[in-house]
Design an enzyme around this catalytic site. Structure first.
Site, short mmCIF file in Angstrom:
data_model
loop_
_atom_site.label_atom_id
_atom_site.label_comp_id
_atom_site.label_asym_id
_atom_site.label_seq_id
_atom_site.Cartn_x
_atom_site.Cartn_y
_atom_site.Cartn_z
N HIS A 52 0.84 -1.19 0.00
CA HIS A 52 0.00 0.00 0.00
C HIS A 52 0.89 1.25 0.00
O HIS A 52 2.10 1.15 0.20
CB HIS A 52 -0.93 0.01 1.22
CG HIS A 52 -0.21 -0.01 2.53
ND1 HIS A 52 -0.12 -1.13 3.32
CD2 HIS A 52 0.46 0.96 3.18
CE1 HIS A 52 0.58 -0.85 4.39
NE2 HIS A 52 0.95 0.42 4.34
P1 TYD Z 1 -1.93 -3.85 7.21
O1 TYD Z 1 -1.91 -2.40 6.91
O2 TYD Z 1 -2.46 -4.75 6.15
O3 TYD Z 1 -0.48 -4.37 7.62
P2 TYD Z 1 0.94 -4.26 6.85
O4 TYD Z 1 0.93 -3.01 6.06
O5 TYD Z 1 1.92 -4.18 7.90
O6 TYD Z 1 1.10 -5.49 6.04
O7 TYD Z 1 -2.71 -4.06 8.56
C1 TYD Z 1 -3.15 -5.33 9.00
C2 TYD Z 1 -4.36 -5.13 9.89
O8 TYD Z 1 -4.01 -4.44 11.08
C3 TYD Z 1 -5.45 -4.33 9.22
O9 TYD Z 1 -6.69 -4.94 9.57
C4 TYD Z 1 -5.37 -2.97 9.86
C5 TYD Z 1 -4.83 -3.28 11.24
N1 TYD Z 1 -3.99 -2.21 11.78
C6 TYD Z 1 -4.45 -1.46 12.86
O10 TYD Z 1 -5.58 -1.68 13.38
N2 TYD Z 1 -3.66 -0.49 13.39
C7 TYD Z 1 -2.43 -0.22 12.88
O11 TYD Z 1 -1.72 0.68 13.39
C8 TYD Z 1 -1.96 -0.97 11.74
C9 TYD Z 1 -0.62 -0.70 11.13
C10 TYD Z 1 -2.78 -1.96 11.24
#
Ligand code: TYD
Length: 147
Positions: A52
């Protein structure tokens, strides 16, 4: 791509016979105040995180333990960074697509973020990201704070 010298940050390291200590102060060592900290751990081998970009969030990634690669993509070119030192950080400005991959076993990826978690700040569709880059929507960020 934004010049590497602005993205790689080597933090202070106090080396003693008792062990090493590194510290990071928001707005001093990194160009934002820290509002949130999160970390990735127990990442299975072969798994990819990220995938992302952000509209306005700044982040800094550190390999607190072990190692992993961060592939940055500004919509025009990609660059891979290998993180494997707890005193070394990689700045991720807004408007940069990131993929985290190649996690070593027992690695811990620490993220310092400029904002609390706001799902609306995420761009999770690469085509949407590319369109925003082509429309010049991220130009101000890189000019103002990084280049
Ligand atoms: P995601 O953004 O997909 O993780 P990464 O970019 O590290 O691969 O996030 C995974 C899940 O965690 C998603 O459901 C959102 C949640 N999340 C939070 O609730 N708070 C946060 O600070 C972060 C980074 C993710």
């Amino acid at each position: 791509m934004i010049a590497e010298k602005y993205l790689k940050i080597d933090f202070p390291k106090i080396t003693e016979s008792r062990g090493n200590l590194t510290f990071i102060e928001g707005t001093k060592h990194i160009p934002f105040a820290i509002k949130r900290v999160y970390y990735l751990y127990d990442v299975p081998s072969g798994a990819t995180r990220g995938g992302h970009a952000h509209k306005s969030l700044w982040e800094l990634m550190i390999a607190l333990s072990g190692s992993f690669d961060v592939v940055l993509d500004n919509g025009k070119e990609k660059k891979k960074f290998f993180l494997n030192r707890p005193h070394y950080g990689l700045l991720l400005p807004p408007g940069v697509w990131r993929e985290l991959e190649n996690f070593s076993s027992n690695s811990v990826a620490l993220a310092l973020a400029s904002e609390i978690y706001i799902e609306d700040d995420y761009i999770r569709d690469y085509k949407v990201f590319k369109k925003m880059v082509d429309n010049g929507e991220f130009k101000n960020f890189s000019k103002k704070k990084v280049t």
